[in-house]
Design a protein around this motif. Structure first.
Motif, PDB file in Angstrom:
ATOM      1  N   LEU A 191       0.653  -0.934  -0.248  1.00 60.81           N
ATOM      2  CA  LEU A 191       0.130  -0.114   0.375  1.00 60.81           C
ATOM      3  C   LEU A 191       0.599   1.147   0.009  1.00 60.81           C
ATOM      4  O   LEU A 191       0.192   2.749   0.220  1.00 60.81           O
ATOM      5  CB  LEU A 191      -0.786  -0.130   0.598  1.00 60.81           C
ATOM      6  CG  LEU A 191      -2.022  -0.755   1.298  1.00 60.81           C
ATOM      7  CD1 LEU A 191      -2.833  -1.105   2.747  1.00 60.81           C
ATOM      8  CD2 LEU A 191      -3.020  -0.360   0.398  1.00 60.81           C
ATOM      9  N   ASN A 192       2.263   1.123   0.287  1.00 60.19           N
ATOM     10  CA  ASN A 192       3.048   2.783   0.055  1.00 60.19           C
ATOM     11  C   ASN A 192       3.885   2.167  -0.886  1.00 60.19           C
ATOM     12  O   ASN A 192       4.888   0.876  -1.026  1.00 60.19           O
ATOM     13  CB  ASN A 192       3.604   2.347   1.463  1.00 60.19           C
ATOM     14  CG  ASN A 192       2.262   2.904   2.404  1.00 60.19           C
ATOM     15  OD1 ASN A 192       1.915   3.896   2.476  1.00 60.19           O
ATOM     16  ND2 ASN A 192       2.179   1.535   3.030  1.00 60.19           N
ATOM     17  N   GLU A 193       5.109   2.659  -0.233  1.00 58.37           N
ATOM     18  CA  GLU A 193       6.059   3.213  -1.171  1.00 58.37           C
ATOM     19  C   GLU A 193       7.220   4.004  -0.591  1.00 58.37           C
ATOM     20  O   GLU A 193       6.782   5.156  -0.118  1.00 58.37           O
ATOM     21  CB  GLU A 193       6.389   3.217  -3.163  1.00 58.37           C
ATOM     22  CG  GLU A 193       5.711   4.606  -3.360  1.00 58.37           C
ATOM     23  CD  GLU A 193       5.960   4.963  -4.802  1.00 58.37           C
ATOM     24  OE1 GLU A 193       6.347   4.043  -5.314  1.00 58.37           O
ATOM     25  OE2 GLU A 193       5.497   6.278  -5.443  1.00 58.37           O
ATOM     26  N   VAL A 194       8.739   4.052  -1.254  1.00 52.75           N
ATOM     27  CA  VAL A 194      10.160   4.521  -1.318  1.00 52.75           C
ATOM     28  C   VAL A 194      10.407   4.969  -2.629  1.00 52.75           C
ATOM     29  O   VAL A 194      10.270   4.264  -3.224  1.00 52.75           O
ATOM     30  CB  VAL A 194      10.745   4.340  -0.323  1.00 52.75           C
ATOM     31  CG1 VAL A 194      10.212   4.009   1.326  1.00 52.75           C
ATOM     32  CG2 VAL A 194      11.893   2.696  -0.678  1.00 52.75           C
ATOM     33  N   THR A 195      10.360   6.355  -2.492  1.00 53.23           N
ATOM     34  CA  THR A 195      10.656   6.577  -3.828  1.00 53.23           C
ATOM     35  C   THR A 195      11.945   6.791  -4.265  1.00 53.23           C
ATOM     36  O   THR A 195      12.679   6.504  -3.485  1.00 53.23           O
ATOM     37  CB  THR A 195      10.116   8.023  -3.885  1.00 53.23           C
ATOM     38  OG1 THR A 195      11.032   9.096  -3.700  1.00 53.23           O
ATOM     39  CG2 THR A 195       7.959   7.906  -3.739  1.00 53.23           C
ATOM     40  N   GLU A 196      12.728   6.527  -5.462  1.00 52.64           N
ATOM     41  CA  GLU A 196      14.099   6.175  -5.930  1.00 52.64           C
ATOM     42  C   GLU A 196      14.100   7.434  -6.007  1.00 52.64           C
ATOM     43  O   GLU A 196      15.855   7.488  -5.443  1.00 52.64           O
ATOM     44  CB  GLU A 196      13.736   6.058  -7.895  1.00 52.64           C
ATOM     45  CG  GLU A 196      15.639   6.099  -8.261  1.00 52.64           C
ATOM     46  CD  GLU A 196      15.607   5.507  -9.212  1.00 52.64           C
ATOM     47  OE1 GLU A 196      16.148   5.708 -10.816  1.00 52.64           O
ATOM     48  OE2 GLU A 196      14.123   5.064 -10.003  1.00 52.64           O
ATOM     49  N   SER A 197      13.654   9.250  -5.622  1.00 55.57           N
ATOM     50  CA  SER A 197      14.591  10.437  -5.961  1.00 55.57           C
ATOM     51  C   SER A 197      14.650  10.615  -4.203  1.00 55.57           C
ATOM     52  O   SER A 197      16.141  10.613  -3.837  1.00 55.57           O
ATOM     53  CB  SER A 197      13.387  11.125  -5.762  1.00 55.57           C
ATOM     54  OG  SER A 197      12.675  11.269  -5.404  1.00 55.57           O
ATOM     55  N   ASP A 198      13.969   9.942  -2.910  1.00 55.67           N
ATOM     56  CA  ASP A 198      14.595  10.351  -1.975  1.00 55.67           C
ATOM     57  C   ASP A 198      15.502   8.790  -1.291  1.00 55.67           C
ATOM     58  O   ASP A 198      16.276   9.512  -0.940  1.00 55.67           O
ATOM     59  CB  ASP A 198      12.927   9.062  -1.019  1.00 55.67           C
ATOM     60  CG  ASP A 198      12.168  10.362  -1.117  1.00 55.67           C
ATOM     61  OD1 ASP A 198      12.136  11.423  -0.884  1.00 55.67           O
ATOM     62  OD2 ASP A 198      10.801   9.975  -0.514  1.00 55.67           O
ATOM     63  N   GLY A 203      21.744   8.596  -0.792  1.00 54.68           N
ATOM     64  CA  GLY A 203      22.784   7.002  -0.934  1.00 54.68           C
ATOM     65  C   GLY A 203      22.549   5.699  -1.369  1.00 54.68           C
ATOM     66  O   GLY A 203      23.596   5.096  -1.198  1.00 54.68           O
ATOM     67  N   TYR A 204      20.970   5.384  -1.428  1.00 51.41           N
ATOM     68  CA  TYR A 204      20.935   4.143  -1.944  1.00 51.41           C
ATOM     69  C   TYR A 204      21.262   4.028  -3.461  1.00 51.41           C
ATOM     70  O   TYR A 204      21.178   4.588  -3.745  1.00 51.41           O
ATOM     71  CB  TYR A 204      19.194   3.777  -1.343  1.00 51.41           C
ATOM     72  CG  TYR A 204      19.449   4.201   0.235  1.00 51.41           C
ATOM     73  CD1 TYR A 204      19.455   2.653   0.696  1.00 51.41           C
ATOM     74  CD2 TYR A 204      19.250   4.819   1.196  1.00 51.41           C
ATOM     75  CE1 TYR A 204      19.489   2.784   2.461  1.00 51.41           C
ATOM     76  CE2 TYR A 204      19.772   4.394   2.332  1.00 51.41           C
ATOM     77  CZ  TYR A 204      18.747   3.914   2.863  1.00 51.41           C
ATOM     78  OH  TYR A 204      18.408   4.393   3.756  1.00 51.41           O
ATOM     79  N   GLU A 205      21.183   2.857  -3.513  1.00 52.30           N
ATOM     80  CA  GLU A 205      22.165   2.915  -4.988  1.00 52.30           C
ATOM     81  C   GLU A 205      20.339   1.841  -6.047  1.00 52.30           C
ATOM     82  O   GLU A 205      20.522   0.324  -5.318  1.00 52.30           O
ATOM     83  CB  GLU A 205      22.777   1.814  -5.877  1.00 52.30           C
ATOM     84  CG  GLU A 205      23.355   1.847  -7.289  1.00 52.30           C
ATOM     85  CD  GLU A 205      24.474   0.779  -7.814  1.00 52.30           C
ATOM     86  OE1 GLU A 205      24.877   0.712  -8.746  1.00 52.30           O
ATOM     87  OE2 GLU A 205      25.450   0.594  -6.442  1.00 52.30           O
ATOM     88  N   VAL A 215      10.485   1.822  -7.742  1.00 56.32           N
ATOM     89  CA  VAL A 215      11.561   0.736  -7.354  1.00 56.32           C
ATOM     90  C   VAL A 215      11.083  -0.442  -6.663  1.00 56.32           C
ATOM     91  O   VAL A 215       9.861  -0.680  -6.331  1.00 56.32           O
ATOM     92  CB  VAL A 215      12.109   1.466  -6.225  1.00 56.32           C
ATOM     93  CG1 VAL A 215      13.898   0.976  -5.682  1.00 56.32           C
ATOM     94  CG2 VAL A 215      12.839   3.254  -6.779  1.00 56.32           C
ATOM     95  N   ASP A 216      12.298  -1.991  -7.477  1.00 52.00           N
ATOM     96  CA  ASP A 216      11.723  -2.723  -7.532  1.00 52.00           C
ATOM     97  C   ASP A 216      12.968  -3.266  -5.743  1.00 52.00           C
ATOM     98  O   ASP A 216      13.643  -3.315  -4.877  1.00 52.00           O
ATOM     99  CB  ASP A 216      11.692  -4.095  -8.033  1.00 52.00           C
ATOM    100  CG  ASP A 216      11.612  -5.092  -7.967  1.00 52.00           C
ATOM    101  OD1 ASP A 216      11.392  -5.470  -6.669  1.00 52.00           O
ATOM    102  OD2 ASP A 216      12.632  -5.658  -8.668  1.00 52.00           O
ATOM    103  N   ILE A 217      14.089  -2.890  -6.551  1.00 53.48           N
ATOM    104  CA  ILE A 217      15.453  -4.045  -5.755  1.00 53.48           C
ATOM    105  C   ILE A 217      16.485  -2.459  -4.827  1.00 53.48           C
ATOM    106  O   ILE A 217      16.784  -2.113  -6.485  1.00 53.48           O
ATOM    107  CB  ILE A 217      16.008  -4.815  -6.161  1.00 53.48           C
ATOM    108  CG1 ILE A 217      15.212  -6.011  -6.390  1.00 53.48           C
ATOM    109  CG2 ILE A 217      17.171  -5.506  -5.177  1.00 53.48           C
ATOM    110  CD1 ILE A 217      16.171  -6.772  -6.942  1.00 53.48           C
ATOM    111  N   PHE A 218      16.508  -2.372  -4.112  1.00 50.13           N
ATOM    112  CA  PHE A 218      17.793  -1.407  -4.177  1.00 50.13           C
ATOM    113  C   PHE A 218      19.238  -1.526  -2.682  1.00 50.13           C
ATOM    114  O   PHE A 218      18.580  -2.920  -2.142  1.00 50.13           O
ATOM    115  CB  PHE A 218      17.561   0.082  -3.659  1.00 50.13           C
ATOM    116  CG  PHE A 218      16.399   0.144  -2.551  1.00 50.13           C
ATOM    117  CD1 PHE A 218      16.796   0.588  -0.726  1.00 50.13           C
ATOM    118  CD2 PHE A 218      15.410  -0.353  -2.640  1.00 50.13           C
ATOM    119  CE1 PHE A 218      15.842   0.829  -0.124  1.00 50.13           C
ATOM    120  CE2 PHE A 218      14.479  -0.187  -1.749  1.00 50.13           C
ATOM    121  CZ  PHE A 218      14.744   0.329  -0.468  1.00 50.13           C
ATOM    122  N   VAL A 219      19.974  -1.352  -3.006  1.00 50.04           N
ATOM    123  CA  VAL A 219      20.948  -2.207  -1.553  1.00 50.04           C
ATOM    124  C   VAL A 219      21.900  -0.287  -1.164  1.00 50.04           C
ATOM    125  O   VAL A 219      21.869   0.621  -1.620  1.00 50.04           O
ATOM    126  CB  VAL A 219      22.361  -2.418  -2.875  1.00 50.04           C
ATOM    127  CG1 VAL A 219      21.703  -3.383  -3.625  1.00 50.04           C
ATOM    128  CG2 VAL A 219      23.263  -1.694  -3.651  1.00 50.04           C
TER     129      VAL A 219
END
Length: 331
Positions: A191-198, A203-205, A215-219
């Motif tokens: 129901l929620n997301e964290v955005t690519e810009s945030d 510093g996340y890739e 966004v699907d996978i980030f590290v």
């Protein structure tokens, strides 16, 4: 309880998988922990799904597997008995050496993550995992909780539930996505997301994204490599169907006000037409008994459930094995 995951072994449940006598003497085996915080209805399914996923990804590699659950996650008496009798005590997590850790989300009970009853236990695990695992995977709500705790990144409420099988594409070369199918078909249910810009601002890739789901996978690299999934890599072909039927049942029982949307790119065209007709009827004749008249459901033939996740987890286990041979994490 230490469970052996081996190439040719049937995997049903931790209660049914005995530990091998020689496992403790196998220095090449990887030790993986699963902190399973999924709701009671998905508790056993989640442990089986991750065990099967690790088995498919591991090949001939042997894996010591431990299940845990946060004690502050509210459980029914039956689910609490299963956790207490079949899972390892959470205190064992910090007494033993783990190569990798997987942490699932939990069903939210408050509007804000930092008000959840399990928040303190979860953030304690986040801080511990930064320097006491080679890599930790954070799935769905656990990913949102981790970035909130680590960097104050707030998740954002979506206009409607993101549910379905989405085509995700790699946007940067990374060993984690090497030889993965393109596009990666990934289950999302949130129901929620964290955005690519945030994420990139902190510093996340970002490794993979979907045009529809974001966004699907980030590290993020600490002493441990943190891998975050907004989706559910462990879901089998029927997981979204079970959730969808559960939400229809809740609507008919007036436990939720809105009728659930059909998962994206999941059911075949004929089934979607049947479900559209059933939705109209359900809104007009809203009663729990109507759930027994749901039409037969058929999935699309191209959802390829599990193939993308197996490739990702194969690379993850390879990273853990290589790192184990060259370095020992700070403890």
């Amino acid at each position: 309880m230490s469970i052996l995951i081996d190439k040719d072994q049937g995997v049903l449940s931790p209660a049914l998988v005995p530990a091998a006598d020689d496992l403790a003497r196998d220095d090449t085996a990887l030790t993986i922990g699963l902190i399973n915080n999924m709701p009671d209805t998905a508790l056993k399914a989640t442990e089986r799904q991750f065990m099967k996923l690790l088995q498919a990804a591991g090949g001939s590699r042997r894996i010591r597997f431990h299940c845990f659950s946060l004690p502050s996650v509210k459980r029914s008496p039956e689910a609490r008995w299963h956790v207490e009798s079949e899972y390892s005590d959470l205190a064992d997590l910090k007494r033993q050496k783990f190569d990798g850790l997987i942490v699932t989300g939990a069903e939210p009970v408050t509007p804000n993550l930092d008000q959840e009853p399990y928040w303190r236990d979860l953030t304690d695990i986040i801080d511990w995992a930064k320097s006491n695992t080679r890599s930790t995977i954070w799935s769905c709500l656990a990913a949102h909780a981790a970035v909130l705790h680590l960097d104050g990144i707030e998740r954002r409420r979506l206009p409607g539930k993101c549910s379905g099988i989405f085509d995700c594409v790699p946007i940067t070369a990374d060993p984690l996505t090497r030889a993965a199918p393109a596009p990666l078909k990934v289950s999302h249910s949130r129901l929620n997301e964290v955005t690519e810009s945030d994420l990139t601002r902190h510093g996340y890739e970002v490794l993979t994204r979907s045009g529809q789901a974001g966004v699907d996978i980030f590290v993020r690299q600490y002493a441990s490599r943190f891998v975050f999934f907004q989706g559910h890599p462990e879901y089998d072909a029927l997981s979204l169907q079970r959730e969808y039927l559960r939400d229809i049942g809740r609507f008919l029982a007036r436990e939720r006000e809105t009728y659930p949307a059909v998962p994206v790119s999941y059911f075949d065209a004929v089934t979607e037409e049947k479900l559209a007709r059933f939705e109209k009827r359900a809104k007009h004749q809203r009663h729990p008994a109507l759930a027994g008249e749901l039409p037969a459901l058929n999935l699309r033939s191209d959802i390829a459930a599990g193939s993308a996740a197996a490739a990702i987890f194969r690379n993850w286990l390879g990273f853990l094995a290589e790192d184990a041979a060259t370095a020992v994490p700070a403890r």
